[in-house]
Design a protein around this motif. Structure first.
Motif, PDB file in Angstrom:
ATOM      1  N   UNK A 108       0.824  -1.210   0.000  1.00  0.00           N
ATOM      2  CA  UNK A 108       0.000   0.000   0.000  1.00  0.00           C
ATOM      3  C   UNK A 108       0.861   1.264   0.000  1.00  0.00           C
ATOM      4  N   UNK A 109       2.048   1.174   0.584  1.00  0.00           N
ATOM      5  CA  UNK A 109       2.955   2.324   0.570  1.00  0.00           C
ATOM      6  C   UNK A 109       3.544   2.531  -0.827  1.00  0.00           C
ATOM      7  N   UNK A 110       3.801   1.432  -1.524  1.00  0.00           N
ATOM      8  CA  UNK A 110       4.374   1.543  -2.857  1.00  0.00           C
ATOM      9  C   UNK A 110       3.333   2.025  -3.870  1.00  0.00           C
ATOM     10  N   UNK A 111       2.090   1.572  -3.715  1.00  0.00           N
ATOM     11  CA  UNK A 111       1.045   2.078  -4.609  1.00  0.00           C
ATOM     12  C   UNK A 111       0.767   3.557  -4.314  1.00  0.00           C
ATOM     13  N   UNK A 112       0.913   3.940  -3.046  1.00  0.00           N
ATOM     14  CA  UNK A 112       0.801   5.362  -2.672  1.00  0.00           C
ATOM     15  C   UNK A 112       1.829   6.179  -3.445  1.00  0.00           C
ATOM     16  N   UNK A 113       3.068   5.702  -3.502  1.00  0.00           N
ATOM     17  CA  UNK A 113       4.136   6.400  -4.211  1.00  0.00           C
ATOM     18  C   UNK A 113       3.893   6.408  -5.716  1.00  0.00           C
ATOM     19  N   UNK A 114       3.402   5.290  -6.251  1.00  0.00           N
ATOM     20  CA  UNK A 114       3.121   5.200  -7.692  1.00  0.00           C
ATOM     21  C   UNK A 114       2.082   6.239  -8.095  1.00  0.00           C
ATOM     22  N   UNK A 115       1.042   6.410  -7.275  1.00  0.00           N
ATOM     23  CA  UNK A 115       0.019   7.406  -7.594  1.00  0.00           C
ATOM     24  C   UNK A 115       0.620   8.806  -7.646  1.00  0.00           C
ATOM     25  N   UNK A 116       1.508   9.106  -6.699  1.00  0.00           N
ATOM     26  CA  UNK A 116       2.142  10.432  -6.673  1.00  0.00           C
ATOM     27  C   UNK A 116       2.942  10.671  -7.957  1.00  0.00           C
ATOM     28  N   UNK A 117       3.639   9.641  -8.418  1.00  0.00           N
ATOM     29  CA  UNK A 117       4.437   9.773  -9.631  1.00  0.00           C
ATOM     30  C   UNK A 117       3.535   9.965 -10.848  1.00  0.00           C
ATOM     31  N   UNK A 118       2.456   9.174 -10.931  1.00  0.00           N
ATOM     32  CA  UNK A 118       1.513   9.302 -12.046  1.00  0.00           C
ATOM     33  C   UNK A 118       0.882  10.686 -12.058  1.00  0.00           C
ATOM     34  N   UNK A 119       0.478  11.174 -10.876  1.00  0.00           N
ATOM     35  CA  UNK A 119      -0.144  12.499 -10.780  1.00  0.00           C
ATOM     36  C   UNK A 119       0.821  13.586 -11.242  1.00  0.00           C
ATOM     37  N   UNK A 120       2.095  13.464 -10.866  1.00  0.00           N
ATOM     38  CA  UNK A 120       3.096  14.453 -11.265  1.00  0.00           C
ATOM     39  C   UNK A 120       3.293  14.443 -12.781  1.00  0.00           C
ATOM     40  N   UNK A 121       3.347  13.254 -13.363  1.00  0.00           N
ATOM     41  CA  UNK A 121       3.529  13.141 -14.818  1.00  0.00           C
ATOM     42  C   UNK A 121       2.350  13.772 -15.557  1.00  0.00           C
ATOM     43  N   UNK A 122       1.141  13.505 -15.072  1.00  0.00           N
ATOM     44  CA  UNK A 122      -0.059  14.074 -15.709  1.00  0.00           C
ATOM     45  C   UNK A 122      -0.043  15.599 -15.627  1.00  0.00           C
TER      46      UNK A 122
END
Length: 275
Positions: free
Chosen positions: A255-269
């Motif tokens: 859940x911590x890694x998916x939390x980080x993945x979302x942050x990266x995706x949001x930044x890219x968008x």
């Protein structure tokens, strides 16, 4: 200070805030040296006249002589009012007392997601508040609003990026919950809402860390590299805090890694849509 004698506050020993203000009352001389007692140390005699469930949700003030109990905001007003009578009078004005009770409930019912504690296997009495859906949802919405407001203002500090808007930041904050949802399907509703409450507390933690830069920027011109670096440090600290809470809640580390993945995706968008 005028000491309220023969009165004992039953506090949640796993709640740092509860420990702090009950200790503060004693140090200030508002309660005597026996003015606080851990909830887990309740005696059989006290069980006979204390409402156990209510005391878990609202801090109980026990009159040791008369064996009577007051709860919640009434307990705090009684302790404070003994030294400052005018504060008790103001606090008991109907509209003010109504707001104080709502604020108290908001904090009390969410205190385990604000500051979680490890589950114990010991057979001891624990001061665990009842699960209240209404106050949990209000807390989540409150956290989304504060997070969106902070990020909206912080994004305005970057000169080379278009200024964001509150709606975008609110959608991103809420989107984190939606993104994490598929990874929580195997858990019951209470576990999910407990996690989401902790998730949003991490967001509030990040907002708190960003606030000093926002305040300083009102008086000083802070170099953009410092603004960017502090944002990166904040995200790292948020990840560490999220990971710590996941361990306390005994939830899967992914859940911590998916939390980080979302942050990266949001930044890219954001970078692709707004730059």
């Amino acid at each position: 200070m005028k000491t309220l004698e023969h009165q004992t506050l039953l506090y949640d020993e796993d709640c740092p805030l509860c420990q702090a203000y009950t200790t503060g009352f004693i140090k200030a001389g508002m309660l005597d040296k026996n003015g606080k007692k851990p909830f887990s140390k309740l005696t059989d005699e006290e069980h006979s006249f204390i409402d156990f469930k209510r005391a878990s949700n609202e801090i109980a003030l026990v009159d040791n002589q008369n064996k009577t109990v007051t709860y919640g905001i009434d307990s705090l007003l009684k302790v404070i009012g003994n030294s400052f009578p005018w504060m008790e009078k103001v606090g008991n004005i109907s509209p003010i007392k109504y707001l104080l009770k709502k604020l108290y409930s908001f904090i009390s019912y969410n205190r385990k997601v604000i500051i979680p504690n490890k589950k114990t296997e010991q057979n001891i009495l624990q001061c665990i508040p009842s699960f209240n859906y209404k106050y949990r949802i209000i807390y989540i919405l409150f956290a989304i609003i504060i997070t969106a407001f902070t990020l909206y203002n912080y994004s305005g500090l970057f000169q080379d990026l278009p200024k964001g808007n509150f709606s975008r930041e609110a959608i991103l904050a809420f989107g984190q919950i939606i993104f994490q949802s598929p990874f929580l399907l195997k858990f019951d509703k209470k576990t999910v809402l407990n996690y989401v409450g902790n998730l949003m507390t991490v967001s509030l933690f990040g907002s708190l860390l960003l606030t000093p830069v926002l305040l300083l920027n009102q008086f000083l011109e802070i170099p953009e590299i410092i603004i960017l670096s502090w944002f990166a440090i904040t995200v790292l600290l948020m990840f560490i805090e999220h990971f710590r809470r996941i361990k306390i809640l005994q939830l899967p580390p992914y859940l911590s890694y998916t939390w980080a993945v979302y942050r990266i995706i949001a930044l890219i968008i954001i970078l692709n849509l707004y730059v």
